[in-house]
Motif scaffolding. Structure first.
Motif, PDB file in Angstrom:
ATOM      1  N   GLU A  46       0.683  -1.145   0.058  1.00  0.00           N
ATOM      2  CA  GLU A  46       0.016  -0.027  -0.296  1.00  0.00           C
ATOM      3  C   GLU A  46       0.668   1.142  -0.223  1.00  0.00           C
ATOM      4  O   GLU A  46       1.634   1.209   0.726  1.00  0.00           O
ATOM      5  N   LEU A  47       0.424   2.216  -1.063  1.00  0.00           N
ATOM      6  CA  LEU A  47       1.322   3.330  -1.044  1.00  0.00           C
ATOM      7  C   LEU A  47       0.420   4.396  -0.895  1.00  0.00           C
ATOM      8  O   LEU A  47      -0.208   5.220  -2.188  1.00  0.00           O
ATOM      9  N   PRO A  48      -0.075   4.974   0.076  1.00  0.00           N
ATOM     10  CA  PRO A  48      -0.931   5.904   0.296  1.00  0.00           C
ATOM     11  C   PRO A  48      -0.748   7.294  -0.493  1.00  0.00           C
ATOM     12  O   PRO A  48      -1.647   7.974  -1.077  1.00  0.00           O
ATOM     13  N   ASP A  49       0.408   7.863  -0.282  1.00  0.00           N
ATOM     14  CA  ASP A  49       0.727   9.087  -1.013  1.00  0.00           C
ATOM     15  C   ASP A  49       0.551   8.846  -2.620  1.00  0.00           C
ATOM     16  O   ASP A  49       0.077  10.155  -3.153  1.00  0.00           O
ATOM     17  N   ARG A  50       0.387   8.017  -3.010  1.00  0.00           N
ATOM     18  CA  ARG A  50       0.344   7.865  -4.500  1.00  0.00           C
ATOM     19  C   ARG A  50      -1.058   7.144  -4.812  1.00  0.00           C
ATOM     20  O   ARG A  50      -1.321   6.911  -5.814  1.00  0.00           O
ATOM     21  N   GLN A  51      -1.888   6.909  -3.814  1.00  0.00           N
ATOM     22  CA  GLN A  51      -3.102   6.137  -3.868  1.00  0.00           C
ATOM     23  C   GLN A  51      -2.977   4.931  -4.815  1.00  0.00           C
ATOM     24  O   GLN A  51      -3.844   5.000  -5.717  1.00  0.00           O
ATOM     25  N   GLN A  52      -1.950   4.187  -4.518  1.00  0.00           N
ATOM     26  CA  GLN A  52      -1.882   2.934  -5.352  1.00  0.00           C
ATOM     27  C   GLN A  52      -1.797   1.750  -4.192  1.00  0.00           C
ATOM     28  O   GLN A  52      -0.938   1.971  -3.208  1.00  0.00           O
ATOM     29  N   ILE A  53      -2.122   0.768  -4.677  1.00  0.00           N
ATOM     30  CA  ILE A  53      -1.989  -0.874  -3.941  1.00  0.00           C
ATOM     31  C   ILE A  53      -1.488  -1.764  -5.144  1.00  0.00           C
ATOM     32  O   ILE A  53      -1.954  -1.972  -6.075  1.00  0.00           O
ATOM     33  N   TYR A  54      -0.171  -2.395  -4.540  1.00  0.00           N
ATOM     34  CA  TYR A  54       0.209  -3.373  -5.607  1.00  0.00           C
ATOM     35  C   TYR A  54      -0.205  -4.713  -5.011  1.00  0.00           C
ATOM     36  O   TYR A  54       0.452  -4.838  -3.784  1.00  0.00           O
ATOM     37  N   HIS A  55      -0.527  -5.835  -5.654  1.00  0.00           N
ATOM     38  CA  HIS A  55      -0.746  -6.920  -5.368  1.00  0.00           C
ATOM     39  C   HIS A  55       0.386  -7.833  -5.792  1.00  0.00           C
ATOM     40  O   HIS A  55       0.914  -7.930  -7.052  1.00  0.00           O
ATOM     41  N   VAL A  56       1.085  -8.372  -4.821  1.00  0.00           N
ATOM     42  CA  VAL A  56       2.014  -9.446  -5.153  1.00  0.00           C
ATOM     43  C   VAL A  56       1.744 -10.993  -4.654  1.00  0.00           C
ATOM     44  O   VAL A  56       1.717 -11.127  -3.678  1.00  0.00           O
ATOM     45  N   PRO A  57       1.687 -11.807  -5.902  1.00  0.00           N
ATOM     46  CA  PRO A  57       1.247 -13.173  -5.521  1.00  0.00           C
ATOM     47  C   PRO A  57       2.242 -13.959  -4.961  1.00  0.00           C
ATOM     48  O   PRO A  57       3.600 -13.663  -5.173  1.00  0.00           O
ATOM     49  N   LEU A  58       2.208 -15.270  -4.814  1.00  0.00           N
ATOM     50  CA  LEU A  58       3.310 -16.141  -4.240  1.00  0.00           C
ATOM     51  C   LEU A  58       4.532 -16.291  -5.085  1.00  0.00           C
ATOM     52  O   LEU A  58       4.058 -16.308  -6.311  1.00  0.00           O
ATOM     53  N   LYS A 101      -4.368   6.834  10.231  1.00  0.00           N
ATOM     54  CA  LYS A 101      -5.862   7.123   9.887  1.00  0.00           C
ATOM     55  C   LYS A 101      -5.781   7.914   8.356  1.00  0.00           C
ATOM     56  O   LYS A 101      -6.613   7.497   7.568  1.00  0.00           O
ATOM     57  N   LYS A 102      -4.988   9.040   8.461  1.00  0.00           N
ATOM     58  CA  LYS A 102      -4.843   9.933   7.354  1.00  0.00           C
ATOM     59  C   LYS A 102      -4.395   8.917   6.154  1.00  0.00           C
ATOM     60  O   LYS A 102      -4.626   9.075   5.112  1.00  0.00           O
ATOM     61  N   MET A 103      -3.321   8.071   6.540  1.00  0.00           N
ATOM     62  CA  MET A 103      -2.744   7.129   5.284  1.00  0.00           C
ATOM     63  C   MET A 103      -3.671   6.209   4.986  1.00  0.00           C
ATOM     64  O   MET A 103      -4.020   6.058   3.843  1.00  0.00           O
ATOM     65  N   ASP A 104      -4.590   5.768   5.748  1.00  0.00           N
ATOM     66  CA  ASP A 104      -5.849   4.801   5.594  1.00  0.00           C
ATOM     67  C   ASP A 104      -6.726   5.542   4.641  1.00  0.00           C
ATOM     68  O   ASP A 104      -7.268   5.062   3.583  1.00  0.00           O
ATOM     69  N   ALA A 105      -6.815   6.864   4.930  1.00  0.00           N
ATOM     70  CA  ALA A 105      -8.062   7.638   4.093  1.00  0.00           C
ATOM     71  C   ALA A 105      -7.507   7.780   2.504  1.00  0.00           C
ATOM     72  O   ALA A 105      -8.293   7.895   1.952  1.00  0.00           O
ATOM     73  N   GLN A 106      -6.120   7.919   2.343  1.00  0.00           N
ATOM     74  CA  GLN A 106      -5.647   8.240   1.103  1.00  0.00           C
ATOM     75  C   GLN A 106      -5.829   6.959   0.143  1.00  0.00           C
ATOM     76  O   GLN A 106      -5.844   6.992  -0.883  1.00  0.00           O
ATOM     77  N   LEU A 107      -5.991   6.045   0.828  1.00  0.00           N
ATOM     78  CA  LEU A 107      -6.149   4.540   0.047  1.00  0.00           C
ATOM     79  C   LEU A 107      -7.658   4.143  -0.085  1.00  0.00           C
ATOM     80  O   LEU A 107      -7.633   3.234  -1.118  1.00  0.00           O
ATOM     81  N   VAL A 108      -8.585   4.910   0.213  1.00  0.00           N
ATOM     82  CA  VAL A 108      -9.892   4.782   0.077  1.00  0.00           C
ATOM     83  C   VAL A 108     -10.286   4.461  -1.530  1.00  0.00           C
ATOM     84  O   VAL A 108     -11.049   3.781  -1.902  1.00  0.00           O
ATOM     85  N   ASP A 109      -9.815   5.579  -2.387  1.00  0.00           N
ATOM     86  CA  ASP A 109      -9.917   5.392  -3.737  1.00  0.00           C
ATOM     87  C   ASP A 109      -8.667   5.120  -4.570  1.00  0.00           C
ATOM     88  O   ASP A 109      -8.402   5.559  -5.751  1.00  0.00           O
ATOM     89  N   ALA A 110      -8.048   4.391  -3.765  1.00  0.00           N
ATOM     90  CA  ALA A 110      -6.364   3.900  -4.348  1.00  0.00           C
ATOM     91  C   ALA A 110      -6.873   3.028  -5.913  1.00  0.00           C
ATOM     92  O   ALA A 110      -7.673   2.284  -5.819  1.00  0.00           O
ATOM     93  N   THR A 111      -6.079   3.142  -6.656  1.00  0.00           N
ATOM     94  CA  THR A 111      -5.729   2.241  -7.870  1.00  0.00           C
ATOM     95  C   THR A 111      -5.139   1.011  -7.465  1.00  0.00           C
ATOM     96  O   THR A 111      -3.911   0.940  -6.987  1.00  0.00           O
ATOM     97  N   TYR A 112      -5.623  -0.276  -7.881  1.00  0.00           N
ATOM     98  CA  TYR A 112      -5.263  -1.352  -7.311  1.00  0.00           C
ATOM     99  C   TYR A 112      -4.806  -2.173  -8.779  1.00  0.00           C
ATOM    100  O   TYR A 112      -5.048  -1.896  -9.801  1.00  0.00           O
ATOM    101  N   PHE A 113      -3.259  -2.491  -8.405  1.00  0.00           N
ATOM    102  CA  PHE A 113      -2.619  -3.205  -9.584  1.00  0.00           C
ATOM    103  C   PHE A 113      -2.545  -4.554  -9.585  1.00  0.00           C
ATOM    104  O   PHE A 113      -1.826  -5.052  -8.544  1.00  0.00           O
ATOM    105  N   ASP A 114      -3.147  -5.520 -10.156  1.00  0.00           N
ATOM    106  CA  ASP A 114      -2.725  -6.788 -10.382  1.00  0.00           C
ATOM    107  C   ASP A 114      -1.151  -7.133 -10.675  1.00  0.00           C
ATOM    108  O   ASP A 114      -0.651  -6.325 -11.217  1.00  0.00           O
TER     109      ASP A 114
END
Length: 176
Positions: A46-58, A101-114
């Motif tokens: 989770e990268l709150p300042d960029r509003q991005q979440i990267y998913h890393v699989p096994l 809490k501020k960091m979590d709030a930045q992730l509410v509309d985050a772009t999710y990357f498979d």
């Protein structure tokens, strides 16, 4: 969350994290990048300042540049654990973020990357990383069980074989 720190010598730090459903706290590093290998389950970065979440699989690797606020979270459903191996090159430092809490709030509309294959940059340390594989094969760190040791050896081999022998480029993650 369980963290097992077991190696920090010669500018290489290796740790193992077992994640239940508590995330690692938000933090950043002034001078080192985090390289992770997902050894069990799946990890969300989770990268709150960029509003991005990267998913890393096994079985996959990912690198986060220095100075970027981030945290690692278990991406599996409740009750299923995840594990990752962390490697850092250089002088270790860590700064925790105070307002979660501020960091979590930045992730509410985050772009999710498979997950898509990304590069990891290991500077000129390939020989050193492979030497650690040999060292840990001969001298299992006491804090690791046999499965965790196997995961560490696999991770280090992945970093060494997939790693690019160069410094982390300034905007590498932006093109991921």
């Amino acid at each position: 969350m369980e963290m097992k720190e077991f190696y920090y010598e010669n500018g290489i730090r290796v740790s193992l994290f077992n994640l239940d459903h508590r995330a690692v706290p938000y933090h950043f590093h002034q001078s080192v990048c985090d390289m992770i290998y997902c050894a069990k389950g799946a990890i969300n970065i989770e990268l709150p300042d960029r509003q991005q979440i990267y998913h890393v699989p096994l079985g996959e690797v990912f690198q986060i540049p220095s100075k970027l606020k981030h945290r690692f979270a278990n991406a599996m459903e409740p009750g299923k654990a995840s594990r990752y191996v962390l490697m850092q090159l250089g002088e270790f430092n860590i700064e925790f973020v105070k307002n979660n809490k501020k960091m979590d709030a930045q992730l509410v509309d985050a772009t999710y990357f498979d997950y898509q294959q990304t590069d990891v940059y290991i500077e000129d340390r390939k020989k050193d990383i492979l030497a650690l594989v040999d060292h840990f094969s001969q001298n299992k760190p006491e804090v690791l069980d046999d499965e965790e040791l196997s995961d560490v050896l696999t991770a280090l081999n992945a970093f060494a074989t997939q790693g690019i022998e160069a410094s982390y480029p300034e905007h590498a993650l932006e093109s991921a």
